[in-house]
Design a protein around this motif. Structure first.
Motif, PDB file in Angstrom:
ATOM      1  N   ARG A   1      -5.510   2.411  -3.486  1.00 42.73           N
ATOM      2  CA  ARG A   1      -4.190   1.905  -3.145  1.00 42.73           C
ATOM      3  C   ARG A   1      -3.143   3.024  -3.124  1.00 42.73           C
ATOM      4  O   ARG A   1      -1.960   2.801  -3.405  1.00 42.73           O
ATOM      5  CB  ARG A   1      -3.751   0.811  -4.125  1.00 42.73           C
ATOM      6  N   ALA A   2      -3.601   4.219  -2.822  1.00 44.65           N
ATOM      7  CA  ALA A   2      -2.686   5.354  -2.756  1.00 44.65           C
ATOM      8  C   ALA A   2      -1.782   5.211  -1.543  1.00 44.65           C
ATOM      9  O   ALA A   2      -2.146   4.602  -0.542  1.00 44.65           O
ATOM     10  CB  ALA A   2      -3.470   6.654  -2.680  1.00 44.65           C
ATOM     11  N   PHE A   3      -0.600   5.791  -1.656  1.00 44.84           N
ATOM     12  CA  PHE A   3       0.332   5.760  -0.540  1.00 44.84           C
ATOM     13  C   PHE A   3       0.318   7.101   0.164  1.00 44.84           C
ATOM     14  O   PHE A   3       0.538   8.145  -0.443  1.00 44.84           O
ATOM     15  CB  PHE A   3       1.755   5.438  -1.029  1.00 44.84           C
ATOM     16  N   LEU A   4       0.025   7.048   1.455  1.00 49.23           N
ATOM     17  CA  LEU A   4       0.086   8.247   2.266  1.00 49.23           C
ATOM     18  C   LEU A   4       1.551   8.602   2.513  1.00 49.23           C
ATOM     19  O   LEU A   4       1.984   9.729   2.335  1.00 49.23           O
ATOM     20  CB  LEU A   4      -0.628   8.014   3.600  1.00 49.23           C
ATOM     21  N   CYS A   5       2.328   7.598   2.921  1.00 49.47           N
ATOM     22  CA  CYS A   5       3.754   7.757   3.162  1.00 49.47           C
ATOM     23  C   CYS A   5       4.441   6.471   2.725  1.00 49.47           C
ATOM     24  O   CYS A   5       3.831   5.631   2.076  1.00 49.47           O
ATOM     25  CB  CYS A   5       4.027   8.027   4.639  1.00 49.47           C
TER      26      CYS A   5
ATOM     27  N   ASP B   1       0.779  14.256  -6.943  1.00 45.99           N
ATOM     28  CA  ASP B   1       0.574  13.111  -7.839  1.00 45.99           C
ATOM     29  C   ASP B   1       0.037  13.514  -9.198  1.00 45.99           C
ATOM     30  O   ASP B   1      -0.107  12.665 -10.087  1.00 45.99           O
ATOM     31  CB  ASP B   1      -0.403  12.111  -7.194  1.00 45.99           C
ATOM     32  N   GLN B   2      -0.316  14.813  -9.346  1.00 49.25           N
ATOM     33  CA  GLN B   2      -0.880  15.333 -10.591  1.00 49.25           C
ATOM     34  C   GLN B   2      -2.114  14.525 -11.017  1.00 49.25           C
ATOM     35  O   GLN B   2      -2.209  14.033 -12.138  1.00 49.25           O
ATOM     36  CB  GLN B   2       0.165  15.332 -11.713  1.00 49.25           C
TER      37      GLN B   2
ATOM     38  N   ARG C   1       8.851   4.613  -5.587  1.00 41.96           N
ATOM     39  CA  ARG C   1       8.673   6.038  -5.330  1.00 41.96           C
ATOM     40  C   ARG C   1       8.485   6.269  -3.833  1.00 41.96           C
ATOM     41  O   ARG C   1       7.675   5.611  -3.194  1.00 41.96           O
ATOM     42  CB  ARG C   1       7.469   6.581  -6.096  1.00 41.96           C
ATOM     43  N   SER C   2       9.234   7.220  -3.283  1.00 47.28           N
ATOM     44  CA  SER C   2       9.180   7.490  -1.846  1.00 47.28           C
ATOM     45  C   SER C   2       8.201   8.615  -1.543  1.00 47.28           C
ATOM     46  O   SER C   2       8.212   9.659  -2.202  1.00 47.28           O
ATOM     47  CB  SER C   2      10.561   7.864  -1.325  1.00 47.28           C
TER      48      SER C   2
END
Length: 335
Positions: free
Chosen positions: A26-30, A154-155, A37-38
């Protein structure tokens, strides 16, 4: 079970391929995640990498769209360009992507090599030449670079993308036009933009902006830099490019977008673009496939007779050819 990549790519059958990569976990590419968080700046990463890599690889960009958790890109592989590169040009291009070897660095500097060293390097150059026209290597480097940058930001560690990118072969002009419109209208369908020319980080916006700035938008040399040009209607001595006029395509995308947004399936505008008639496209089928391209079609897309005639170039197994997934949809929607 996913098919091997070699069964999804055949440059003898077609140079056009629609590729899609999606994020995992469920990571956000953009975009902006549920916590506020943008990640909008990552759109620029993707767009720049796509366009920069196309200048190194012998691969052109026909269309692209960067979404919140995935991106689309339609690639055109130029075998002729790759075959015409000199050994030095191959090495120079490869060194823009990877470090190369000690021998290739010596060769680029113009240092003398022994006969055995030159033979070893020649084998490597042949390998790199093939990779410079490989969509797998294009997508591999693109995704690896984005994953590394995103994980650093994202560390965290681990996979950022799904295991494989999705690939669809586009066999004919109708399949190409439908897929390009599907890609370019992604932000409009997702309510991220009101019009195609307002869709950030898409090929259609880049093309539309350049068209507004030039006095001859259909001339290949006056179209958007970094994108495969529209070469005009088919004719003798045709230059490399997409076989339609840019203005026809922009009109087609605008017409299609208006129908989708206003939920007017099957309602044909009086000002319908001429390209609809030229491609023999049924309006109702067109609207359907430009909203459902990924779900409707599988690995090979085109008119049913084109799919049947070129299956042997993708699959060796007779049973696989007889039950090619998606051929019924091609027969219904694109024939």
């Amino acid at each position: 079970m996913p098919k091997p990549r070699k069964q999804l790519v055949s440059l003898e059958a077609t140079p056009y391929y629609h590729c899609v990569s999606r994020c995992v976990r469920r990571a956000f590419l953009c975009g902006t995640d549920p916590e506020g968080r943008s990640f909008e700046h990552r759109r620029g990463w993707i767009e720049k990498l796509i366009l920069d890599q196309s200048q190194i690889f012998c691969i052109d960009i026909a269309a692209y769209a960067v979404m919140s958790n995935h991106f689309h890109v339609i690639l055109h592989v130029s075998q002729q360009r790759a075959r015409s590169l000199t050994s030095l040009e191959v090495v120079q291009r490869w060194h823009q992507l990877y470090q190369g070897t000690l021998l290739s660095k010596k060769f680029e500097r113009g240092e003398d090599l022994s006969a055995s060293q030159q033979a070893i390097l020649d084998e490597r150059i042949d390998e790199w030449r093939e990779r410079l026209m490989s969509i797998s290597w294009f997508m591999r480097r693109l995704n690896e670079t984005v994953a590394r940058l995103a994980n650093e930001e994202d560390q965290c560690t681990g996979h950022f993308w799904e295991g494989r990118f999705k690939s669809q072969a586009l066999l004919d002009e109708k399949a190409l036009a439908a897929c390009m419109a599907y890609v370019d209208l992604n932000p409009v369908r997702a309510a991220m933009a009101k019009t195609p020319e307002e869709s950030e980080h898409t090929s259609v916006k880049k093309r539309a902006q350049k068209a507004k700035e030039t006095y001859s938008p259909n001339h290949p040399k006056q179209q958007a830099y970094g994108l495969l040009p529209f070469a005009g209607n088919p004719r003798q001595d045709m230059p490399e490019g997409i076989q339609m006029r840019l203005t026809d395509y922009l009109e087609l995308v605008d017409w299609t977008g208006r129908q989708i947004r206003e939920n007017k399936r099957g309602s044909i505008s009086e000002a319908e673009p001429a390209i609809m008639d030229r491609l023999g496209i049924d309006a109702e089928h067109w609207l359907y496939i430009t909203q459902n391209f990924e779900s409707e079609f599988k690995g090979i897309v085109g008119a049913a007779h084109e799919v049947k005639s070129k299956l042997s170039q993708f699959w060796d197994d007779q049973r696989e050819r007889r039950r090619a997934a998606g051929i019924a949809a091609c027969k219904l929607r694109l024939s």
